[in-house]
Design a protein around this motif. Structure first.
Motif, short mmCIF file in Angstrom:
data_model
loop_
_atom_site.label_atom_id
_atom_site.label_comp_id
_atom_site.label_asym_id
_atom_site.label_seq_id
_atom_site.Cartn_x
_atom_site.Cartn_y
_atom_site.Cartn_z
N LYS A 1 4.32 12.10 3.77
CA LYS A 1 3.89 11.13 4.80
C LYS A 1 2.79 10.19 4.32
O LYS A 1 2.18 9.49 5.12
N PHE A 2 2.47 10.17 3.02
CA PHE A 2 1.40 9.30 2.53
C PHE A 2 1.73 7.83 2.81
O PHE A 2 0.85 7.02 3.08
N LEU B 1 0.83 -1.21 0.00
CA LEU B 1 0.00 0.00 0.00
C LEU B 1 0.86 1.26 0.00
O LEU B 1 0.51 2.26 -0.63
N ILE C 1 6.39 2.50 9.26
CA ILE C 1 7.13 3.57 8.57
C ILE C 1 7.27 4.80 9.46
O ILE C 1 6.31 5.21 10.13
N GLU C 2 8.49 5.33 9.48
CA GLU C 2 8.75 6.60 10.16
C GLU C 2 9.31 7.57 9.14
O GLU C 2 10.10 7.19 8.28
N VAL C 3 8.89 8.83 9.24
CA VAL C 3 9.42 9.85 8.33
C VAL C 3 10.05 10.96 9.18
O VAL C 3 9.46 11.38 10.18
N GLY D 1 8.40 14.34 1.68
CA GLY D 1 7.90 14.42 3.05
C GLY D 1 6.40 14.54 3.16
O GLY D 1 5.89 15.16 4.08
N SER E 1 2.01 0.34 10.87
CA SER E 1 2.83 1.38 11.52
C SER E 1 4.31 1.05 11.43
O SER E 1 5.04 1.17 12.41
N HIS F 1 2.22 2.05 -3.45
CA HIS F 1 1.15 2.59 -4.28
C HIS F 1 0.84 4.04 -3.88
O HIS F 1 0.52 4.87 -4.73
N ALA F 2 0.95 4.34 -2.57
CA ALA F 2 0.56 5.68 -2.09
C ALA F 2 1.61 6.74 -2.41
O ALA F 2 1.28 7.91 -2.54
N GLY G 1 3.44 6.55 5.35
CA GLY G 1 3.16 6.24 6.76
C GLY G 1 1.67 6.18 7.03
O GLY G 1 1.19 5.31 7.75
N MET G 2 0.91 7.11 6.41
CA MET G 2 -0.53 7.14 6.62
C MET G 2 -1.21 5.88 6.11
O MET G 2 -2.16 5.40 6.71
N SER G 3 -0.72 5.36 4.97
CA SER G 3 -1.42 4.21 4.40
C SER G 3 -0.87 2.89 4.91
O SER G 3 -1.38 1.84 4.54
N CYS G 4 0.16 2.91 5.75
CA CYS G 4 0.71 1.65 6.28
C CYS G 4 -0.17 1.11 7.39
O CYS G 4 -0.31 1.76 8.42
N PRO G 5 -0.78 -0.06 7.24
CA PRO G 5 -1.64 -0.60 8.30
C PRO G 5 -0.85 -1.13 9.49
O PRO G 5 -1.42 -1.41 10.53
#
Lengths: 256, 81
Positions: free
Chosen positions: B56-57, B20, B67-69, B54, B65, B23-24, B59-63
């Motif tokens: 953050k899409f 995801l 990913i860290e930005v 930056g 958690s 894709h995001a 991180g937002m779409s990772c179910p």
């Protein structure tokens, strides 16, 4: 170096047991972010449903209670009335809330219980093996509707937001989608607002999250998001149905 | 104004390979690895870090958690992180 995005404090470190691409993880994170942002972690109680998220208590760093199938609103009513200082929310799937728990949710909403409901609608029973739910789309193939849902037999999918917004008491009702970053940002705002309204004592708040179930839909996570946008979002419009804005200080219980 | 730099970190063992985030990402910063992690999934990796804007899409779409930005200071960019 300044971290601009990371796992919220209210979300436990433990990895979830959800299938790859399941949007439960996104919904969990949005709730944890809202709790963190409002600083409510020390006085929040979540109510886990029966369904895939039955083990949700493992994934949050605050108190949790597990309810019988569909009875989460009844348990939440008890907790909130016993300890009005707590912030109480239920996390329910569509099989739990829209099927067996229909009576509980309608009456909790009608009584205007001051807790928050996060409703995860993925149009199928996930945990038990992909059976047809009241929210399954017409023609959708599930393990109990192998030729697709026939509306002559079982009617059309239930739209919970529309149903609940016909009641007068609820303070906040919104439907959001977890299908793309754009919708996730909107979902985050809606969940934040629902918790904020509760912490201000305004009344019943309800957020429906359109979600995916790649495993039981039998598609890849990416295809599942496309299916959600193509088939579910036209039938379940993503919008706000009810929003209590500060007209009266009592919270949605104004006289005519 | 100089372009800001960002650092995306993916916890490979939390990743379940749902793709995801790939894709995001609007800038194709992420791709799926050819290796597998300890759960047995093909995990997501960062392939073109300098292109990150930056948003953050991911991180937002990772179910999960995973990913860290982070936003980098100029000194850290010059030092080569």
């Amino acid at each position: 170096m300044q971290t601009i995005f990371k796992r919220p404090e209210a979300l436990a470190v433990q990895p979830t047991h959800y299938c790859p691409g399941c949007t439960h993880g996104i919904a969990h994170r949005l709730i944890a972010e809202a709790i963190d942002e409002l600083g409510l972690r020390e006085r929040t109680v979540g109510i886990a449903p029966v369904g895939c998220s039955v083990l949700a208590f493992n994934y949050f760093n605050f108190d949790f209670q597990q309810a019988s199938h569909g009875r989460a609103p009844a348990v939440a009513t008890g907790i909130k009335r016993g300890r009005p200082d707590l912030v109480v929310f239920t996390y329910q799937g569509d099989g739990d809330l829209a099927s067996i728990g229909m009576a509980e949710i309608i009456h909790a909403a009608n009584r205007g219980e001051k807790f928050t409901v996060v409703f995860i609608n993925n149009a199928i029973y996930g945990m038990t093996g992909g059976q047809m739910a009241p929210t399954t789309m017409p023609g959708q193939v599930t393990s109990t509707s192998p030729f697709g849902r026939k509306t002559d037999d079982v009617g059309f999918p239930i739209r919970m937001c529309e149903l609940l917004s016909s009641l007068r008491t609820p303070a906040f009702i919104e439907r959001v989608s977890l299908s793309s970053p754009k919708h996730i940002i909107r979902a985050r705002k809606a969940i934040l607002k629902a918790f904020r309204y509760q912490s201000e004592g305004r009344g019943f708040s309800f957020v429906e999250c359109l979600s995916t179930c790649p495993t039981n839909w039998g598609v890849t996570p990416l295809k599942a998001l496309e299916w959600l946008e193509e088939h579910m979002m036209p039938y379940y419009p993503v919008q706000n149905f009810k929003d209590f804005e500060p007209a009266t200080p009592e919270g949605g219980k104004d006289a005519d | 104004m100089a372009k800001k730099n960002y650092l995306v970190t993916i916890d490979r063992n939390r990743c379940k390979g749902c793709e995801l985030c790939v894709h995001a990402c609007p800038k194709q910063v992420l791709a799926m690895s050819k290796d597998i992690n300890e759960k047995g999934y093909f995990f997501a990796t960062v392939v073109s870090q300098p292109d990150c804007i930056g948003c953050k899409f991911c991180g937002m779409s990772c179910p999960d958690s995973a990913i860290e930005v982070a936003a980098l200071d100029e000194a850290e960019v010059a030092g080569g992180i």
